[in-house]
Design an enzyme around this catalytic site. Structure first.
Site, mmCIF file in Angstrom:
data_model
loop_
_atom_site.group_PDB
_atom_site.id
_atom_site.type_symbol
_atom_site.label_atom_id
_atom_site.label_comp_id
_atom_site.label_asym_id
_atom_site.label_seq_id
_atom_site.Cartn_x
_atom_site.Cartn_y
_atom_site.Cartn_z
ATOM 1 N N GLU A 62 0.826 -1.199 0.000
ATOM 2 C CA GLU A 62 0.000 0.000 0.000
ATOM 3 C C GLU A 62 0.868 1.261 0.000
ATOM 4 O O GLU A 62 0.590 2.222 -0.722
ATOM 5 C CB GLU A 62 -0.931 0.024 1.210
ATOM 6 C CG GLU A 62 -1.936 -1.119 1.258
ATOM 7 C CD GLU A 62 -1.419 -2.300 2.058
ATOM 8 O OE1 GLU A 62 -0.214 -2.606 1.975
ATOM 9 O OE2 GLU A 62 -2.226 -2.928 2.761
ATOM 10 N N PRO A 271 11.777 -14.700 -0.183
ATOM 11 C CA PRO A 271 10.542 -14.826 0.605
ATOM 12 C C PRO A 271 9.952 -13.456 0.903
ATOM 13 O O PRO A 271 10.681 -12.489 1.126
ATOM 14 C CB PRO A 271 11.010 -15.532 1.884
ATOM 15 C CG PRO A 271 12.476 -15.305 1.944
ATOM 16 C CD PRO A 271 12.966 -15.157 0.542
ATOM 17 N N ASN A 337 1.614 -8.069 -6.952
ATOM 18 C CA ASN A 337 1.549 -7.261 -8.164
ATOM 19 C C ASN A 337 2.471 -7.817 -9.259
ATOM 20 O O ASN A 337 3.687 -7.725 -9.138
ATOM 21 C CB ASN A 337 1.943 -5.819 -7.829
ATOM 22 C CG ASN A 337 1.881 -4.894 -9.017
ATOM 23 O OD1 ASN A 337 1.432 -5.286 -10.096
ATOM 24 N ND2 ASN A 337 2.340 -3.671 -8.828
ATOM 25 N N PRO A 338 1.927 -8.359 -10.356
ATOM 26 C CA PRO A 338 2.785 -8.921 -11.395
ATOM 27 C C PRO A 338 3.431 -7.866 -12.281
ATOM 28 O O PRO A 338 4.377 -8.171 -13.009
ATOM 29 C CB PRO A 338 1.813 -9.792 -12.210
ATOM 30 C CG PRO A 338 0.485 -9.136 -12.034
ATOM 31 C CD PRO A 338 0.495 -8.565 -10.645
ATOM 32 N N LEU A 339 2.952 -6.622 -12.207
ATOM 33 C CA LEU A 339 3.511 -5.600 -13.086
ATOM 34 C C LEU A 339 4.874 -5.108 -12.612
ATOM 35 O O LEU A 339 5.578 -4.432 -13.368
ATOM 36 C CB LEU A 339 2.544 -4.427 -13.226
ATOM 37 C CG LEU A 339 1.262 -4.724 -13.999
ATOM 38 C CD1 LEU A 339 0.517 -3.440 -14.314
ATOM 39 C CD2 LEU A 339 1.536 -5.475 -15.290
ATOM 40 N N GLU A 340 5.277 -5.446 -11.387
ATOM 41 C CA GLU A 340 6.641 -5.128 -10.972
ATOM 42 C C GLU A 340 7.640 -5.827 -11.880
ATOM 43 O O GLU A 340 8.655 -5.244 -12.281
ATOM 44 C CB GLU A 340 6.855 -5.526 -9.510
ATOM 45 C CG GLU A 340 6.076 -4.669 -8.526
ATOM 46 C CD GLU A 340 6.231 -5.119 -7.095
ATOM 47 O OE1 GLU A 340 6.011 -4.291 -6.187
ATOM 48 O OE2 GLU A 340 6.558 -6.306 -6.856
#
Length: 435
Positions: A62, A271, A337-340
């Site tokens: 966040e 991790p 978040n996969p866009l990282e």
């Protein structure tokens, strides 16, 4: 105020004598900063002159999602200062690391006050914010009531409410409606969240996209990147990024399966919570030579498995990877978040549990920018396809980058909406409007 709203105030006040002891216990466990416990009681205010906007992000995701919004706000409002509160030490640490130098003089960090009526009043008396912005699912009955009494406009952005939370709130529909009605702006992070928020009483809620999708590329130290690239050389690299319990085992089993085809494979595991490093090292022992980054180890030729148990280095290792599995998705955690990874040109693999990022995951898969995996076997199969075909890897990275670019407009749109709700007369705040 509803009956449950009044009960929340009484409960918060009743807990106040016990909470300092709880905070000290958390401090001994490293979950609070001992010298800053007063902030959790709303103390230690140091308000700058002029207009002040309060932004709150509970944890790491966040808080970091706020960075592009902070930039957009400060670009549009030259007189504005930002008070940013977090709920965790890790979020505060990463905020300090990632905050651009140009923004730092206009940003103040504090740990968020606990939702005790007297502490909320102390916090608001000291800081006197002109507006407040909360990220995701921060619904605090006493703090939101105190803001409303003072007429401070508030927004809930990137708002998320899980199906389970929505079901629980239906047992207190009056309180849910009361709290949500206090926000002048509610922006959901998905269409599913929009429907749940409206059902609970946020009738004016809107969906403009996910703020996490608009995050800036994760940083990496150039010198360290060059050093590690030289060490790794041409070795194929599989990265298990932000993994949770149960996912490390799947990544390790995939590593073992892939070694028959890629004997010099290097597998990285980061991790989500670095404190789990001893547990992950024990899991890794049967699968090859494991080296721990926090202990000073490096991924040389003698390293099969590299444990990235440090904070703030995800961007570094995504840049070094041939393919990345994005965690919290093989286990029912909702997905990170996969866009990282997409913004850094790294092909993406994601598991079936992507409820928190459903629109992003579906858009990436539909565009060919990501592949869905179900277990260690399909993880190994998909990773092999990407690592063995440079053209496939490039096509996935390009498709994912297109999805990431589509989200880049959101911080500016949010910043304009937030500034529009602020009382400009209290700070003579000039605002640069978008062309």
């Amino acid at each position: 105020m509803s009956l449950l709203g009044r009960a929340s105030g009484l409960l918060g006040s009743a807990m106040a004598p016990v909470l300092p002891h709880w905070l000290r216990l958390r401090a001994r466990r490293g979950k609070e900063v001992p010298a800053r416990l007063a902030e959790r009681r709303g103390l230690d205010a140091d308000r700058p002159p002029g207009p002040l906007l309060w932004l709150h992000g509970a944890s790491v995701g966040e808080t970091l999602s706020l960075l592009p919004l902070m930039r957009a706000l400060l670009e549009r409002a030259p007189a504005l200062h930002l008070l940013v509160t977090t709920g965790t030490v890790t979020a505060a640490t990463l905020l300090a690391q990632r905050l651009p130098e140009a923004l730092a003089p206009r940003v103040i960090h504090r740990f968020a006050p606990l939702d005790v009526p007297r502490w909320a009043e102390t916090f608001l008396d000291g800081w006197r914010p002109d507006g407040a912005v909360f990220v995701e699912s921060e619904l605090w009955p006493n703090i939101s009531a105190a803001l409303a009494r003072r007429g401070v406009p508030a927004a809930l952005i990137n708002a998320r409410i899980s199906p389970r939370s929505a079901r629980l709130w239906r047992w207190a529909p009056g309180l849910a409606r009361e709290m949500l009605s206090r926000f002048r702006l509610v922006v959901a992070q998905s269409l599913d969240d929009l429907a749940r928020l409206r059902a609970l009483g946020a009738e004016g809620a809107v969906f403009w996209g996910s703020l996490k999708a608009a995050a800036e590329p994760l940083p990496a130290d150039p010198a360290e990147l060059a050093r590690l690239r030289a060490l790794i050389g041409e070795r194929p690299v599989l990265f298990g990024a932000s993994t949770h319990p149960g996912e490390e085992q799947a990544v390790l089993e995939a590593h073992a399966a892939l070694r028959a085809r890629f004997p010099d494979l290097l597998t990285l595991i980061a991790p989500r919570h670095p404190a789990r490093a001893p547990e992950v090292l024990a899991l890794a022992a049967p699968f090859g030579a494991a080296i721990q980054r926090s202990a000073g180890g490096l991924p040389g030729r003698d390293c099969d498995l590299y444990l990235v148990d440090t904070l703030g280095e995800l961007g570094l290792f995504l840049r070094l990877s041939g393919v990345a599995f994005v965690g919290a998705s093989l286990v029912p955690k909702g997905g990170h978040n996969p866009l990282e990874a997409a913004r850094l040109g790294c092909p993406i693999l994601i598991g079936p549990h992507t409820e928190h990022v459903r629109e992003l995951a579906e858009a990436l898969i539909a565009a060919g920018g990501a592949r869905r995996v179900q277990d260690s076997a399909t993880l190994a199969e998909a990773a092999a396809d990407v690592l063995s075909d440079a053209g496939r890897a490039r096509a996935m990275a390009q498709a994912a980058a297109t999805i990431a670019e589509d989200a880049s407009h959101l911080p500016g749109k949010l910043a304009s909406a937030i500034l529009d709700m602020l009382p400009f007369g209290t700070g003579a705040m000039p605002v640069a409007r978008d062309a």
